[in-house]
Scaffold this motif. Structure first.
Motif, PDB file in Angstrom:
ATOM      1  N   VAL A 227       0.873  -1.166   0.000  1.00  0.00           N
ATOM      2  CA  VAL A 227       0.000   0.000   0.000  1.00  0.00           C
ATOM      3  C   VAL A 227       0.917   1.225   0.000  1.00  0.00           C
ATOM      4  N   GLY A 232      -2.359   4.678  -2.471  1.00  0.00           N
ATOM      5  CA  GLY A 232      -2.972   3.426  -2.044  1.00  0.00           C
ATOM      6  C   GLY A 232      -2.343   2.221  -2.714  1.00  0.00           C
ATOM      7  N   GLU A 233      -3.095   1.130  -2.799  1.00  0.00           N
ATOM      8  CA  GLU A 233      -2.577  -0.111  -3.367  1.00  0.00           C
ATOM      9  C   GLU A 233      -2.688  -0.077  -4.888  1.00  0.00           C
TER      10      GLU A 233
END
Length: 246
Positions: A227, A232-233
Motif C-alpha cells: 500500500v 494506495g494499493e
C-alpha cells in the motif's frame, strides 16, 4: 542485495523502519520479527503474530525471510516508480479509476447500511409505542415494560450514533482525493533507486501485506501487496515484450 540502512541499526541488525508496517494478508495481524544473536541476515525472518500466539489452526505462519521481503519491496518500489515515470498519463488514469471505484463501493456499502439503520430506528419507534400502549392497557407489567423499553432505546441510541458516523464517512468519501501529484514529486526526487533505505521506505510505503507462500511448479512462491503513500494499493501492469521480426 544490501541491507536496509537507516543509521539506527541495533547490534542484532534490526530493521526498525519496517516495524509495524508488515501485516498478514489473511488475518491482518502484524508480522512478528524472529531473530537470534549470531544469525546471518539470511536467517532472520518474520511470522504472523496470530500464528505465533494461537497456532496454525487459527492462521498459517506467513513466514518470510527479511532478505526476501527486502528484495520484493525494492522490486515493487522500482517497478511502480518506473511505470509512473515512463507512462505518466496511463498511471494517473489507473490511480484515478481505482480510487473512484473504491469510493463508489464504499459509498454504496455506507448508504446501504445507513438506510438499514434508519429503517430499524423507525421500526423501534413503533415497537416502543406499542409497548407503551400495552403497558397502559395492562397487557404487560411495569417491570416488563421498563426492561423492554430500555433495551430497545439503547439499541436505538447505538443506531443513531452509527447513523451520524456513517453520514460523516459518506461526506468524507465524497470529498476524498488521491494525491497523485505528491507521488510524482517523489518519483522525480528518487530517479534511480538502487537499494532500500529508511528514507525510501518512509517516503513511498504505508503498509506491506505478506501472503502465505505456495508451491508453484515445484517452486516456493511468495507474494506481497504494497500500500503506497499518496495513491494506495496499485500494481503496475507487466511490461509487454516486443516480438522479434525474422
Amino acid at each position: 542485495m544490501q541491507r536496509i540502512r537507516d543509521g539506527r541499526l541495533t547490534p542484532m541488525g534490526e530493521m526498525p523502519i519496517l516495524s509495524g508496517m508488515v501485516f498478514c494478508a489473511d488475518c491482518g495481524a502484524k508480522l512478528y520479527q524472529v531473530r537470534h544473536r549470531g544469525w546471518t541476515h539470511e536467517q532472520e525472518h518474520m511470522v504472523c503474530a496470530t500464528y505465533r500466539k494461537k497456532g496454525k489452526e487459527i492462521c498459517s505462519s506467513h513466514q518470510i525471510r527479511n532478505c526476501v521481503l527486502e528484495e520484493l519491496l525494492l522490486d515493487g518500489v522500482r517497478s511502480v516508480t518506473a511505470f509512473a515515470r515512463d507512462h505518466e498519463d496511463e498511471f494517473v488514469e489507473m490511480v484515478t479509476k481505482k480510487k473512484r471505484a473504491e469510493v463508489d463501493r464504499s459509498l454504496r456499502d455506507g448508504k446501504r447500511e445507513l438506510e438499514q439503520a434508519q429503517t430499524r430506528i423507525r421500526k423501534l419507534d413503533d415497537i416502543i409505542q406499542h409497548l407503551y400502549e400495552d403497558n397502559l392497557e395492562g397487557k404487560i407489567s411495569d417491570e416488563r415494560f421498563v426492561k423492554l423499553s430500555e433495551n430497545y432505546e439503547n439499541e436505538q441510541k447505538t443506531l443513531e450514533a452509527r447513523v451520524s458516523e456513517l453520514r460523516r464517512l459518506i461526506v468524507s468519501e465524497q470529498e476524498a482525493n488521491v494525491n497523485v501529484g505528491r507521488f510524482f514529486d517523489l518519483v522525480r526526487k528518487y530517479t534511480d533507486i538502487r537499494e532500500l533505505t529508511a528514507e525510501v521506505i518512509r517516503e513511498f510505503v504505508e503498509q506491506i501485506y505478506v501472503h502465505q507462500a505456495k508451491l508453484v511448479n515445484g517452486k516456493k512462491v511468495q507474494r506481497i501487496r504494497i500500500v503506497w503513500n499518496c495513491i494506495g494499493e496499485l500494481t503496475p501492469p507487466m511490461p509487454t515484450q516486443k516480438k522479434e521480426t525474422a
